[in-house]
Design a protein around this motif. Structure first.
Motif: not given
Length: 307
Positions: A167-175, A206-213, A217-219
């Motif tokens: 979720y936080l490195e979407p370009e790298a993850a999509e590749g 804490a993880l859910v909060g970080e990803l939501s913030t 896409l995660f939200r």
């Protein structure tokens, strides 16, 4: 600040499962063209489950503490829950009975993988193997798994976390993930499943909060309330060194280490993926040296399918 409130979790999960069911799908007549609610009405769910409307309303307001297993067993088919959703409902009910309310946050003890488990991973030399928890923290790997998930480990934060990568490195993850859209859905759904098991886990909150913030896409995916099991299947990756890998994944719960999962990746002998795994092992054995020539595998190494 995102929190995982048990009553809200119960309320929104039941409401979302009810909203997706059209009367026709539940075998009920749909009278008139204007229904003021999306999906089934509460009284229709109560009728299908064989409970009173007042009883179901109390459940959907976030109280499962008084719901017996028999009631839950009747509610699951009424809402047409799949296996993961049914398990999630029972997790929520057990937590509701145990806490009687929202309950305090709890910091879970740091998990240290036993030396014997690391030796087990290191003994698996021909297949990537790693151990994670329900929060997607990577707790231990063998040498080949570290090479396979090199893009995930590029983040210096430890433990490495594949949910953050997705979720936080979407370009790298999509590749990296060929089926990125499916991975996005599955990761959020499995985190939601973990929230049902451990709604007061401070690290999970804490993880859910970080990803939501940090991730719209995660939200969106978190708001769907979908849940999934960690299951065996096919993982299709595009590794930056060796190219396309179509891997069979076995994901196994470790009975001696509750909450931990062992994941092992394999490929049938003689396939292009098996050749590329061998090439990856060669690269992993000498990470400081030059990367092996992917062109040795021809065009397949750049993304072709296994034969």
């Amino acid at each position: 600040m995102v929190t995982i409130d048990l009553r809200s979790e119960i309320k929104e999960f039941l409401r979302s499962r009810r909203a997706r069911l059209a009367p026709e799908r539940a075998g009920l007549p749909a009278y008139g063209g204007n229904r003021r609610v999306e999906g089934l009405r509460r009284e229709e769910v109560a009728m299908l489950a064989g409970v009173s409307v007042d009883y179901y309303v109390r459940m959907e307001r976030g109280s499962l503490s008084g719901a017996s297993d028999g009631v839950l067993e009747a509610l699951a088919p009424a809402l047409q829950l799949d296996e993961a959703e049914r398990a999630h409902l029972f997790h929520l009910a057990r937590r509701s009975r145990a806490s009687g309310g929202p309950g305090p946050r709890r910091r879970r003890a740091a998990v240290t993988v036993r030396p014997a488990l690391q030796r087990m991973l290191d003994a698996i030399t021909d297949a990537p193997a790693w151990i994670c928890n329900g929060r997607y923290d990577v707790l231990a790997t063998n040498h080949l798994a570290r090479a396979l998930y090199a893009p995930v480990f590029a983040d210096p934060r430890r433990p490495a976390n594949t949910a953050r990568f997705v979720y936080l490195e979407p370009e790298a993850a999509e590749g990296f993930f060929v089926d990125y859209d499916r991975v996005v859905r599955d990761v959020a759904a499995k985190l939601r499943m973990e929230a049902g098991r451990n709604p007061h886990d401070e690290e999970l909150i804490a993880l859910v909060g970080e990803l939501s913030t940090r991730s719209e896409l995660f939200r969106q995916r978190w708001a769907s309330r979908d849940v999934r099991f960690h299951r065996s299947g096919r993982k299709r990756l595009h590794h930056p060194v060796v190219g396309r890998l179509d891997l069979d994944v076995e994901s196994m719960e470790m009975s001696a280490e509750p909450g931990l999962l062992l994941n092992v990746y394999t490929a049938p002998a003689g396939t292009a993926t098996a050749e590329r795994l061998a090439l990856l092992a060669s690269w992993a054995a000498d990470r400081d040296g030059p990367a092996p020539e992917s062109r040795a595998l021809g065009r397949d190494a750049r993304g072709g399918r296994d034969s």
